[in-house]
Design a protein around this motif. Structure first.
Motif, mmCIF file in Angstrom:
data_model
loop_
_atom_site.group_PDB
_atom_site.id
_atom_site.type_symbol
_atom_site.label_atom_id
_atom_site.label_comp_id
_atom_site.label_asym_id
_atom_site.label_seq_id
_atom_site.Cartn_x
_atom_site.Cartn_y
_atom_site.Cartn_z
ATOM 1 N N LEU A 1 35.255 20.659 -9.599
ATOM 2 C CA LEU A 1 34.696 21.949 -9.998
ATOM 3 C C LEU A 1 35.582 23.066 -9.460
ATOM 4 N N ILE A 2 35.875 24.054 -10.325
ATOM 5 C CA ILE A 2 36.699 25.189 -9.904
ATOM 6 C C ILE A 2 36.036 26.480 -10.373
ATOM 7 N N ASP A 3 35.729 27.348 -9.420
ATOM 8 C CA ASP A 3 35.190 28.668 -9.746
ATOM 9 C C ASP A 3 35.392 29.567 -8.537
ATOM 10 N N ASP A 4 35.805 30.800 -8.768
ATOM 11 C CA ASP A 4 36.065 31.721 -7.665
ATOM 12 C C ASP A 4 34.811 32.452 -7.193
ATOM 13 N N GLU A 5 33.690 32.218 -7.860
ATOM 14 C CA GLU A 5 32.435 32.854 -7.473
ATOM 15 C C GLU A 5 31.513 31.804 -6.853
ATOM 16 N N PRO A 6 31.277 31.862 -5.538
ATOM 17 C CA PRO A 6 30.446 30.858 -4.870
ATOM 18 C C PRO A 6 29.067 30.626 -5.499
ATOM 19 N N PRO A 7 28.347 31.674 -5.932
ATOM 20 C CA PRO A 7 27.044 31.404 -6.551
ATOM 21 C C PRO A 7 27.172 30.571 -7.840
ATOM 22 N N ALA A 8 28.178 30.862 -8.631
ATOM 23 C CA ALA A 8 28.382 30.107 -9.874
ATOM 24 C C ALA A 8 28.755 28.662 -9.566
ATOM 25 N N LEU A 9 29.581 28.464 -8.573
ATOM 26 C CA LEU A 9 29.979 27.119 -8.168
ATOM 27 C C LEU A 9 28.767 26.330 -7.680
ATOM 28 N N GLN B 1 22.616 16.570 -10.897
ATOM 29 C CA GLN B 1 21.433 15.958 -11.507
ATOM 30 C C GLN B 1 21.780 14.930 -12.583
ATOM 31 N N ILE B 2 23.046 14.814 -12.902
ATOM 32 C CA ILE B 2 23.481 13.877 -13.945
ATOM 33 C C ILE B 2 24.014 12.614 -13.270
ATOM 34 N N ASN B 3 23.326 11.517 -13.466
ATOM 35 C CA ASN B 3 23.665 10.266 -12.776
ATOM 36 C C ASN B 3 25.058 9.744 -13.086
ATOM 37 N N SER B 4 25.594 10.055 -14.249
ATOM 38 C CA SER B 4 26.898 9.520 -14.638
ATOM 39 C C SER B 4 28.069 10.353 -14.125
ATOM 40 N N LEU B 5 27.776 11.440 -13.376
ATOM 41 C CA LEU B 5 28.827 12.304 -12.845
ATOM 42 C C LEU B 5 28.797 12.319 -11.324
ATOM 43 N N GLU B 6 29.981 12.341 -10.722
ATOM 44 C CA GLU B 6 30.127 12.426 -9.265
ATOM 45 C C GLU B 6 31.080 13.575 -8.947
ATOM 46 N N ILE B 7 30.658 14.500 -8.126
ATOM 47 C CA ILE B 7 31.506 15.620 -7.730
ATOM 48 C C ILE B 7 32.397 15.159 -6.577
ATOM 49 N N VAL B 8 33.713 15.186 -6.793
ATOM 50 C CA VAL B 8 34.639 14.768 -5.737
ATOM 51 C C VAL B 8 35.153 15.953 -4.936
ATOM 52 N N ALA B 9 35.114 17.167 -5.539
ATOM 53 C CA ALA B 9 35.558 18.360 -4.810
ATOM 54 C C ALA B 9 35.112 19.612 -5.544
ATOM 55 N N GLN B 10 34.970 20.679 -4.757
ATOM 56 C CA GLN B 10 34.681 22.006 -5.292
ATOM 57 C C GLN B 10 35.749 22.949 -4.752
ATOM 58 N N CYS B 11 36.390 23.688 -5.652
ATOM 59 C CA CYS B 11 37.490 24.563 -5.252
ATOM 60 C C CYS B 11 37.234 25.986 -5.730
ATOM 61 N N LYS B 12 37.780 26.945 -4.966
ATOM 62 C CA LYS B 12 37.593 28.342 -5.346
ATOM 63 C C LYS B 12 38.771 28.914 -6.128
ATOM 64 N N ASN B 13 39.856 28.132 -6.263
ATOM 65 C CA ASN B 13 40.993 28.594 -7.054
ATOM 66 C C ASN B 13 41.871 27.410 -7.472
ATOM 67 N N ALA B 14 42.828 27.689 -8.325
ATOM 68 C CA ALA B 14 43.689 26.637 -8.864
ATOM 69 C C ALA B 14 44.597 26.035 -7.793
ATOM 70 N N ILE B 15 44.943 26.809 -6.791
ATOM 71 C CA ILE B 15 45.805 26.300 -5.721
ATOM 72 C C ILE B 15 45.082 25.206 -4.942
ATOM 73 N N GLU B 16 43.826 25.454 -4.580
ATOM 74 C CA GLU B 16 43.022 24.427 -3.906
ATOM 75 C C GLU B 16 42.855 23.205 -4.809
ATOM 76 N N ALA B 17 42.627 23.448 -6.087
ATOM 77 C CA ALA B 17 42.420 22.350 -7.034
ATOM 78 C C ALA B 17 43.660 21.458 -7.123
ATOM 79 N N LEU B 18 44.825 22.063 -7.127
ATOM 80 C CA LEU B 18 46.059 21.282 -7.186
ATOM 81 C C LEU B 18 46.184 20.376 -5.966
#
Length: 68
Positions: free
Chosen positions: A7-15, A24-41
């Motif tokens: 997940l990537i979003d620069d707004e903490p509430p949206a993230l 809430q979706i059993n078939s999805l697993e969140i491995v990381a949450q990032c606030k920008n593309a640099i963190e995501a990379l």
């Protein structure tokens, strides 16, 4: 098998809302949450990801382009 999500979003509430919905979706697993593309990379260099949910804004697109 669960799809591994980044997940990537620069707004903490949206993230937080996005993570809550995806959590809430059993078939999805969140491995990381990032606030920008640099963190995501950094995450993408370390972890395997199947799906990326990102907030599309000119700043994010510019960051991705600049890192290419």
């Amino acid at each position: 098998m669960k799809l591994r999500c980044l997940l990537i979003d620069d707004e903490p509430p949206a993230l937080k809302v996005l993570a809550s919905h995806i959590g809430q979706i059993n078939s999805l697993e969140i491995v990381a949450q990032c606030k920008n593309a640099i963190e995501a990379l950094e995450v993408l260099h370390q972890k395997t990801v199947d799906v990326i949910f990102l907030d599309i804004k000119p700043t994010v697109i510019t960051q991705w382009r600049d890192m290419s």
